[in-house]
Design a protein around this motif. Structure first.
Motif, mmCIF file in Angstrom:
data_model
loop_
_atom_site.group_PDB
_atom_site.id
_atom_site.type_symbol
_atom_site.label_atom_id
_atom_site.label_comp_id
_atom_site.label_asym_id
_atom_site.label_seq_id
_atom_site.Cartn_x
_atom_site.Cartn_y
_atom_site.Cartn_z
ATOM 1 N N ASP A 38 0.855 -1.194 0.000
ATOM 2 C CA ASP A 38 0.000 0.000 0.000
ATOM 3 C C ASP A 38 0.894 1.248 0.000
ATOM 4 O OD1 ASP A 38 0.936 0.276 2.590
ATOM 5 O OD2 ASP A 38 -0.961 -0.260 3.552
ATOM 6 N N ASP A 39 0.317 2.382 0.315
ATOM 7 C CA ASP A 39 1.087 3.635 0.219
ATOM 8 C C ASP A 39 1.806 3.997 1.515
ATOM 9 O OD1 ASP A 39 -1.145 4.147 1.695
ATOM 10 O OD2 ASP A 39 -1.871 5.818 0.463
ATOM 11 N N THR A 40 1.999 2.998 2.390
ATOM 12 C CA THR A 40 2.761 3.260 3.615
ATOM 13 C C THR A 40 4.227 3.520 3.265
ATOM 14 O OG1 THR A 40 1.309 1.775 4.871
ATOM 15 C CG2 THR A 40 3.450 2.335 5.854
ATOM 16 N N PRO A 41 4.789 4.638 3.686
ATOM 17 C CA PRO A 41 6.187 4.939 3.325
ATOM 18 C C PRO A 41 7.149 3.988 4.038
ATOM 19 C CG PRO A 41 5.352 6.583 4.870
ATOM 20 C CD PRO A 41 4.184 5.736 4.486
ATOM 21 N N PRO A 42 8.229 3.582 3.382
ATOM 22 C CA PRO A 42 9.214 2.703 4.030
ATOM 23 C C PRO A 42 10.047 3.482 5.047
ATOM 24 C CG PRO A 42 9.996 3.364 1.867
ATOM 25 C CD PRO A 42 8.600 3.908 1.994
ATOM 26 N N PRO A 43 10.710 2.798 5.943
ATOM 27 C CA PRO A 43 11.593 3.494 6.897
ATOM 28 C C PRO A 43 12.818 4.063 6.179
ATOM 29 C CG PRO A 43 11.825 1.123 7.117
ATOM 30 C CD PRO A 43 10.684 1.350 6.179
ATOM 31 N N GLU A 44 13.415 5.055 6.784
ATOM 32 C CA GLU A 44 14.632 5.632 6.221
ATOM 33 C C GLU A 44 15.773 4.605 6.283
ATOM 34 O OE1 GLU A 44 14.880 8.477 4.771
ATOM 35 O OE2 GLU A 44 12.827 9.161 5.221
ATOM 36 N N SER A 45 16.710 4.729 5.369
ATOM 37 C CA SER A 45 17.821 3.767 5.317
ATOM 38 C C SER A 45 18.662 3.779 6.591
ATOM 39 C CB SER A 45 18.719 4.058 4.114
ATOM 40 O OG SER A 45 19.221 5.397 4.177
ATOM 41 N N ALA A 46 18.635 4.926 7.299
ATOM 42 C CA ALA A 46 19.396 5.017 8.545
ATOM 43 C C ALA A 46 18.635 4.426 9.726
ATOM 44 C CB ALA A 46 19.748 6.469 8.839
ATOM 45 N N ASP A 47 17.369 4.108 9.525
ATOM 46 C CA ASP A 47 16.540 3.546 10.593
ATOM 47 C C ASP A 47 17.044 2.144 10.946
ATOM 48 O OD1 ASP A 47 14.306 2.182 11.932
ATOM 49 O OD2 ASP A 47 13.177 4.006 11.455
ATOM 50 N N PRO A 48 17.131 1.821 12.242
ATOM 51 C CA PRO A 48 17.604 0.482 12.647
ATOM 52 C C PRO A 48 16.731 -0.661 12.098
ATOM 53 C CG PRO A 48 17.631 1.982 14.508
ATOM 54 C CD PRO A 48 16.916 2.707 13.403
ATOM 55 N N THR A 49 15.486 -0.366 11.788
ATOM 56 C CA THR A 49 14.579 -1.415 11.303
ATOM 57 C C THR A 49 14.631 -1.579 9.783
ATOM 58 O OG1 THR A 49 12.723 0.144 11.072
ATOM 59 C CG2 THR A 49 13.012 -0.950 13.217
ATOM 60 N N TYR A 50 15.427 -0.740 9.123
ATOM 61 C CA TYR A 50 15.412 -0.734 7.655
ATOM 62 C C TYR A 50 15.899 -2.068 7.079
ATOM 63 C CZ TYR A 50 16.393 0.471 2.816
ATOM 64 O OH TYR A 50 16.418 0.478 1.439
ATOM 65 N N THR A 51 16.925 -2.651 7.670
ATOM 66 C CA THR A 51 17.473 -3.910 7.141
ATOM 67 C C THR A 51 16.414 -5.018 7.174
ATOM 68 O OG1 THR A 51 19.711 -3.314 7.846
ATOM 69 C CG2 THR A 51 19.270 -5.644 7.399
ATOM 70 N N ASP A 52 15.727 -5.135 8.309
ATOM 71 C CA ASP A 52 14.669 -6.152 8.403
ATOM 72 C C ASP A 52 13.539 -5.851 7.432
ATOM 73 O OD1 ASP A 52 16.067 -7.457 10.356
ATOM 74 O OD2 ASP A 52 15.012 -6.490 12.025
ATOM 75 N N TRP A 53 13.197 -4.572 7.307
ATOM 76 C CA TRP A 53 12.138 -4.186 6.377
ATOM 77 C C TRP A 53 12.532 -4.539 4.936
ATOM 78 C CZ3 TRP A 53 11.942 -1.183 2.047
ATOM 79 C CH2 TRP A 53 10.670 -0.855 1.552
ATOM 80 N N LYS A 54 13.781 -4.298 4.587
ATOM 81 C CA LYS A 54 14.268 -4.569 3.239
ATOM 82 C C LYS A 54 14.196 -6.061 2.919
ATOM 83 C CE LYS A 54 16.345 -3.249 -0.599
ATOM 84 N NZ LYS A 54 15.703 -2.347 -1.584
#
Length: 243
Positions: A38-54
């Protein structure tokens, strides 16, 4: 779409030209990954959760790729794209094809007849399936129109039932029930007619088997023959004695 050994949804081997997007969304909610399409924005690359999100986003993309046909896969495959970007590509393709598909489905809907199907149940199923597909492309078929088309495509032997369906303003379920009752009635009548036909032919066969053949002599002919033989033998014996 079930759950695989590693937790991902698995799909049947048969592919359709289009993804059932609403069903995919449903499973995305169940697996709590709807935010990846959906249109939920992804976390910023500097966010600690970004790796798991990716990593999870790549898995969602994989699920999408495993759902579509090979032809469609070549049009949307992009290993660098997010699941959201891939999803938007699919939506664009489906929207552009929607009108063409609706026209083709409409043609099938109005031309389908019972004669083209294997049974009444098959006819009803195909008609309902096409109506559902039309609804999927934003061309919904009302129940009254569905029943009208059902009646329109019936064969001549269902004329009486068709008239009853129209006169009672039957809905889809009632119309199907009335047709099923008529199928049962016609099958029973055909079976009864077959039984009567068999019963009427058996006595005729018995009578014919009991009639004497042309080669069989009547009692009178037999008596006359025996009498002639007796007289001939008698005269022969008389001449022998005189000799």
């Amino acid at each position: 779409m079930g759950k695989g050994e590693e937790g991902e949804p698995h799909h049947t081997h048969e592919k359709n030209d289009e993804v059932d997007m609403e069903l995919f969304k449903f499973h995305s909610v169940a697996y709590r990954v709807i935010n990846h399409i959906d249109d939920t924005p992804p976390p910023e690359s500097a966010d600690p959760t970004y790796t798991d999100w990716k990593e999870l986003d790549a898995l969602v993309s994989q699920w999408i790729y495993s759902t579509v046909s090979d032809d469609l896969l070549t049009r949307i495959l992009d290993t660098e794209a997010s699941a959201r970007t891939t999803w938007l590509k699919l939506e664009k393709i489906f929207l552009s094809n929607k009108k063409a598909k609706a026209a083709a489905l409409e043609t099938r809907f109005v031309n389908l007849t019972l004669a083209a199907c294997s049974s009444v149940d098959d006819y009803c199923k195909q008609l309902k399936d096409i109506a559902n597909q039309l609804d999927d492309v934003d061309e919904p078929v009302t129940e009254s129109r569905l029943v009208l088309q059902l009646v329109r495509g019936l064969s001549q032997e269902y004329d009486t039932t068709a008239s009853l369906i129209n006169s009672q303003d039957a809905d889809w379920d009632l119309a199907r029930s009335m047709l099923n009752d008529e199928v049962i009635r016609q099958a029973a009548r055909q079976q009864q007619s077959s039984s009567v036909l068999v019963a009427s032919t058996v006595p005729n066969s018995t009578t014919q088997s009991q009639q004497p053949s042309a080669a069989t002599s009547s009692p009178d002919n037999t008596t006359a023959t025996n009498s002639g033989s007796y007289q001939s033998n008698y005269r022969g014996r008389g001449r022998g004695k005189h000799g």
